[in-house]
Design a protein around this motif. Structure first.
Motif, PDB file in Angstrom:
ATOM      1  N   LEU A 171     -25.633 -54.899   1.400  1.00  0.00           N
ATOM      2  CA  LEU A 171     -26.145 -54.034   0.332  1.00  0.00           C
ATOM      3  C   LEU A 171     -26.242 -52.610   0.879  1.00  0.00           C
ATOM      4  N   VAL A 172     -25.545 -51.680   0.224  1.00  0.00           N
ATOM      5  CA  VAL A 172     -25.635 -50.267   0.611  1.00  0.00           C
ATOM      6  C   VAL A 172     -26.607 -49.601  -0.355  1.00  0.00           C
ATOM      7  N   VAL A 173     -27.675 -49.024   0.183  1.00  0.00           N
ATOM      8  CA  VAL A 173     -28.680 -48.379  -0.668  1.00  0.00           C
ATOM      9  C   VAL A 173     -28.536 -46.870  -0.541  1.00  0.00           C
ATOM     10  N   GLY A 174     -28.333 -46.206  -1.668  1.00  0.00           N
ATOM     11  CA  GLY A 174     -28.216 -44.744  -1.663  1.00  0.00           C
ATOM     12  C   GLY A 174     -26.895 -44.316  -2.273  1.00  0.00           C
ATOM     13  N   VAL A 194     -19.855 -56.821  -1.240  1.00  0.00           N
ATOM     14  CA  VAL A 194     -20.578 -55.536  -1.185  1.00  0.00           C
ATOM     15  C   VAL A 194     -21.366 -55.286  -2.459  1.00  0.00           C
ATOM     16  N   HIS A 195     -22.653 -54.983  -2.276  1.00  0.00           N
ATOM     17  CA  HIS A 195     -23.502 -54.511  -3.370  1.00  0.00           C
ATOM     18  C   HIS A 195     -23.835 -53.047  -3.094  1.00  0.00           C
ATOM     19  N   HIS A 196     -23.969 -52.273  -4.163  1.00  0.00           N
ATOM     20  CA  HIS A 196     -24.317 -50.859  -3.972  1.00  0.00           C
ATOM     21  C   HIS A 196     -25.422 -50.508  -4.964  1.00  0.00           C
ATOM     22  N   ALA A 197     -26.573 -50.117  -4.441  1.00  0.00           N
ATOM     23  CA  ALA A 197     -27.723 -49.769  -5.288  1.00  0.00           C
ATOM     24  C   ALA A 197     -28.018 -48.280  -5.146  1.00  0.00           C
ATOM     25  N   PHE A 198     -28.284 -47.641  -6.277  1.00  0.00           N
ATOM     26  CA  PHE A 198     -28.540 -46.195  -6.245  1.00  0.00           C
ATOM     27  C   PHE A 198     -29.468 -45.824  -7.391  1.00  0.00           C
ATOM     28  N   ARG A 232     -34.301 -47.812  -7.429  1.00  0.00           N
ATOM     29  CA  ARG A 232     -34.996 -46.944  -6.472  1.00  0.00           C
ATOM     30  C   ARG A 232     -35.712 -47.851  -5.464  1.00  0.00           C
ATOM     31  N   LEU A 233     -35.316 -47.761  -4.211  1.00  0.00           N
ATOM     32  CA  LEU A 233     -35.844 -48.692  -3.198  1.00  0.00           C
ATOM     33  C   LEU A 233     -37.337 -48.482  -2.986  1.00  0.00           C
ATOM     34  N   GLU A 234     -38.046 -49.612  -2.910  1.00  0.00           N
ATOM     35  CA  GLU A 234     -39.491 -49.532  -2.693  1.00  0.00           C
ATOM     36  C   GLU A 234     -39.862 -50.086  -1.319  1.00  0.00           C
ATOM     37  N   GLY A 235     -39.169 -51.130  -0.885  1.00  0.00           N
ATOM     38  CA  GLY A 235     -39.499 -51.721   0.412  1.00  0.00           C
ATOM     39  C   GLY A 235     -38.550 -52.856   0.742  1.00  0.00           C
ATOM     40  N   LEU A 236     -38.680 -53.328   2.001  1.00  0.00           N
ATOM     41  CA  LEU A 236     -37.801 -54.402   2.473  1.00  0.00           C
ATOM     42  C   LEU A 236     -38.649 -55.507   3.060  1.00  0.00           C
ATOM     43  N   ASP A 237     -38.228 -56.755   2.843  1.00  0.00           N
ATOM     44  CA  ASP A 237     -38.841 -57.831   3.612  1.00  0.00           C
ATOM     45  C   ASP A 237     -37.809 -58.908   3.927  1.00  0.00           C
ATOM     46  N   TRP A 238     -38.267 -59.922   4.601  1.00  0.00           N
ATOM     47  CA  TRP A 238     -37.392 -60.993   5.093  1.00  0.00           C
ATOM     48  C   TRP A 238     -37.846 -62.291   4.450  1.00  0.00           C
ATOM     49  N   GLU A 239     -36.968 -62.947   3.718  1.00  0.00           N
ATOM     50  CA  GLU A 239     -37.382 -64.139   2.991  1.00  0.00           C
ATOM     51  C   GLU A 239     -36.226 -65.124   2.937  1.00  0.00           C
ATOM     52  N   ASP A 240     -36.479 -66.365   3.240  1.00  0.00           N
ATOM     53  CA  ASP A 240     -35.460 -67.442   3.180  1.00  0.00           C
ATOM     54  C   ASP A 240     -34.175 -67.064   3.922  1.00  0.00           C
ATOM     55  N   GLY A 241     -34.316 -66.462   5.068  1.00  0.00           N
ATOM     56  CA  GLY A 241     -33.140 -66.126   5.894  1.00  0.00           C
ATOM     57  C   GLY A 241     -32.316 -64.963   5.382  1.00  0.00           C
ATOM     58  N   HIS A 246     -36.597 -54.578  -2.292  1.00  0.00           N
ATOM     59  CA  HIS A 246     -37.425 -54.483  -3.504  1.00  0.00           C
ATOM     60  C   HIS A 246     -37.274 -53.089  -4.103  1.00  0.00           C
ATOM     61  N   PHE A 247     -37.210 -53.050  -5.426  1.00  0.00           N
ATOM     62  CA  PHE A 247     -37.030 -51.780  -6.136  1.00  0.00           C
ATOM     63  C   PHE A 247     -38.213 -51.533  -7.062  1.00  0.00           C
ATOM     64  N   THR A 248     -38.390 -50.271  -7.450  1.00  0.00           N
ATOM     65  CA  THR A 248     -39.603 -49.946  -8.207  1.00  0.00           C
ATOM     66  C   THR A 248     -39.682 -50.709  -9.528  1.00  0.00           C
ATOM     67  N   THR A 249     -38.563 -50.770 -10.266  1.00  0.00           N
ATOM     68  CA  THR A 249     -38.668 -51.433 -11.568  1.00  0.00           C
ATOM     69  C   THR A 249     -37.680 -52.583 -11.750  1.00  0.00           C
ATOM     70  N   GLN A 250     -36.831 -52.822 -10.800  1.00  0.00           N
ATOM     71  CA  GLN A 250     -35.785 -53.846 -10.968  1.00  0.00           C
ATOM     72  C   GLN A 250     -36.049 -55.058 -10.081  1.00  0.00           C
ATOM     73  N   ALA A 251     -35.317 -56.132 -10.365  1.00  0.00           N
ATOM     74  CA  ALA A 251     -35.483 -57.357  -9.565  1.00  0.00           C
ATOM     75  C   ALA A 251     -34.980 -57.125  -8.133  1.00  0.00           C
ATOM     76  N   PRO A 252     -35.535 -57.852  -7.162  1.00  0.00           N
ATOM     77  CA  PRO A 252     -35.076 -57.691  -5.773  1.00  0.00           C
ATOM     78  C   PRO A 252     -33.625 -58.146  -5.599  1.00  0.00           C
ATOM     79  N   ILE A 253     -32.988 -57.631  -4.557  1.00  0.00           N
ATOM     80  CA  ILE A 253     -31.621 -58.066  -4.215  1.00  0.00           C
ATOM     81  C   ILE A 253     -31.666 -58.636  -2.800  1.00  0.00           C
TER      82      ILE A 253
END
Ligand SMILES: Cc1cc2nc3c(=O)[nH]c(=O)nc-3n(C[C@H](O)[C@H](O)[C@H](O)COP(=O)(O)OP(=O)(O)OC[C@H]3O[C@@H](n4cnc5c(N)ncnc54)[C@H](O)[C@@H]3O)c2cc1C
Length: 424
Positions: A171-174, A194-198, A232-241, A246-253
């Protein structure tokens, strides 16, 4: 000479003895990016006798950064082609280069620099060309450190290149230049998803008008890139490998690897130690690239200088700007002070699409998009009312000088001769 990618740990002193005492230099340049390299060459053109030293934190001789997010991934460029000059050419110019040893202290009163390995250098004239570093995400979870990447230098490229293996999801953020280019380049890697979030509606939406945003979106779609606008990226975590973004208003990727491409920050520490005046995240310099300390100049991404057209302080993060300001600073240091008048261009490549642009190109201020039938090419004018303050040349080459000349002369969009020159 080491090849690119050699990562021996000891600082490498190129053609210079390790010194216990303070060594004295007529010119010292901190940094080995394009601004530093151009400054060194410019000094040598005017002064072939003065002792000239370049100090670099990286282990590579000055090299091209643009291919790190483009041609190195597609095979258009090779690692061997990256250096701006060979070791022999630098030797021929009598430029001493100490690599892999960051400068950690600047004492402007004593006119000395101290490196991480303890070397001390005294300068008569100093250029700060320390550029910037990638903005880093906060990574509270240790596992994320192996999965999250930024890209500013060759070492970052090597790390990402080694990790980007078939079968993985990245996932490329930005959606700025770096993120957009990298998402396009990574989509060409065999077996990589490849995923691209912006944050905007499209990659490069801050520059491109809506018609070209559509072209770009379609091209990413054709390449199989999963696009996530308005993220809009809000934070990152590690889950299920997996890394979970996490994004401000959208579902996590969820992804295996995440590239954090959310801008850079200037390497200002030495300037701050020297008490230099700062502005707009850079070292404030005059039209001759001289800082508030008369023995210190600044150039490249680090320098905030009076814009040659609008006279307001500006700081740019582009290759041509780095080379042009470096060159002007070098000349000024060697005694040839001339007001800096070059208006820089910037460029980008996405897949087979590419553009050059000059001036202020803000997609909120598009005046006109001239796109001849047949598609593929376009000239975009930006500005206020009828006055053009920026021109973007989409798949149009060799017209940047004409664009620059028209902007500097404050040509209006009604100047048909100028417009025709750009569009035909
Ligand atoms: C991947 C990538 C692709 C790009 N593509 C494009 C493009 O297509 N078009 C475009 O116009 N621009 C592009 N750019 C931007 C362009 O590369 C920069 O604007 C340019 O490199 C800035 O040059 P500089 O010399 O000011 O700084 P930098 O290139 O950042 O060089 C600064 C150097 O100083 C060194 N340094 C820093 N602090 C110290 C210290 N304390 N002691 C010793 N050394 C130090 C750093 O390690 C670095 O080597 C790209 C940038 C990147 C990262």
């Amino acid at each position: 000479m080491d090849r690119y990618g050699d990562s021996t740990q000891k600082p490498r002193v190129h053609k210079a003895e390790v010194m216990d005492e303070i060594s004295s230099w007529d010119y010292v340049i901190v940094g080995t990016g394009p601004a530093a390299a151009e400054a060194a060459v410019a000094i040598r053109e005017l002064d072939n006798r003065g002792k000239l030293l370049m100090l670099g934190a990286e282990r590579q001789l000055p090299y091209q950064r643009p291919p790190l997010s483009k041609g190195l991934w597609t095979g258009k460029d090779t690692v061997e082609e990256l250096p701006l000059r060979s070791a022999a050419e630098w030797d021929g110019l009598s430029v001493q280069i100490h690599l892999g040893d960051a400068v950690i202290e600047l004492d402007a009163g004593a006119r000395t620099l101290t490196s991480a390995s303890g070397r001390i250098y005294r300068y008569e004239r100093l250029l700060l060309a320390t550029g910037g570093r990638a903005r880093q995400p906060e990574l509270a979870i240790a596992t994320l450190r192996d999965r999250v990447f930024t890209l500013r230098n060759f070492q970052d490229y090597e790390r990402l290149q080694a990790a980007a293996r078939p079968g993985l999801t990245v996932l490329v953020v930005g959606g700025g230049f770096l993120g957009a280019e990298l998402a396009a380049a990574l989509s060409r890697q065999e077996g990589l998803k490849v995923h691209h979030a912006f944050a905007g509606n499209a990659p490069l939406a801050h520059v491109l008008p809506p018609t070209l945003q559509k072209v770009v979106l379609a091209r990413y779609g054709k390449a199989g890139v999963q696009l996530h606008p308005q993220h809009r990226l809000e934070g990152l975590d590690w889950e299920d490998g997996s890394v979970r973004a996490h994004f401000t208003t959208q579902a996590p990727i969820a992804c295996d690897l995440l590239v954090y491409a959310l801008g850079m920050e200037s390497n200002l520490e030495l300037a701050q130690q020297a008490g230099l005046t700062l502005d707009k995240g850079g070292v404030l310099v005059n039209t001759e690239l001289r800082s508030s300390d008369s023995r210190i100049w600044a150039a490249g991404d680090l320098a905030t200088y009076p814009d040659p057209v609008w006279q307001e302080p500006c700081r740019l993060e582009h290759w041509d700007n780095a080379e042009a300001t470096g060159r002007a600073a070098g000349r000024a240091m060697a005694g040839r002070s001339e007001p800096f008048r070059h208006q820089s261009l910037f460029f980008s490549d996405l897949f087979e699409l590419g553009f050059e642009a000059v001036g202020r190109c803000d997609s909120q201020r598009v005046l006109r998009v001239a796109a001849p039938p047949g598609g593929g090419k376009a000239v975009v004018y930006y500005g206020d009312g009828d006055w053009v303050e920026g021109v973007l040349l989409w798949n149009v080459w060799g017209k940047a000088d004409a664009a620059r000349e028209g902007i500097a002369a404050h040509r209006p969009l009604m100047d048909l001769h100028w417009v025709e020159t750009l569009e035909t």
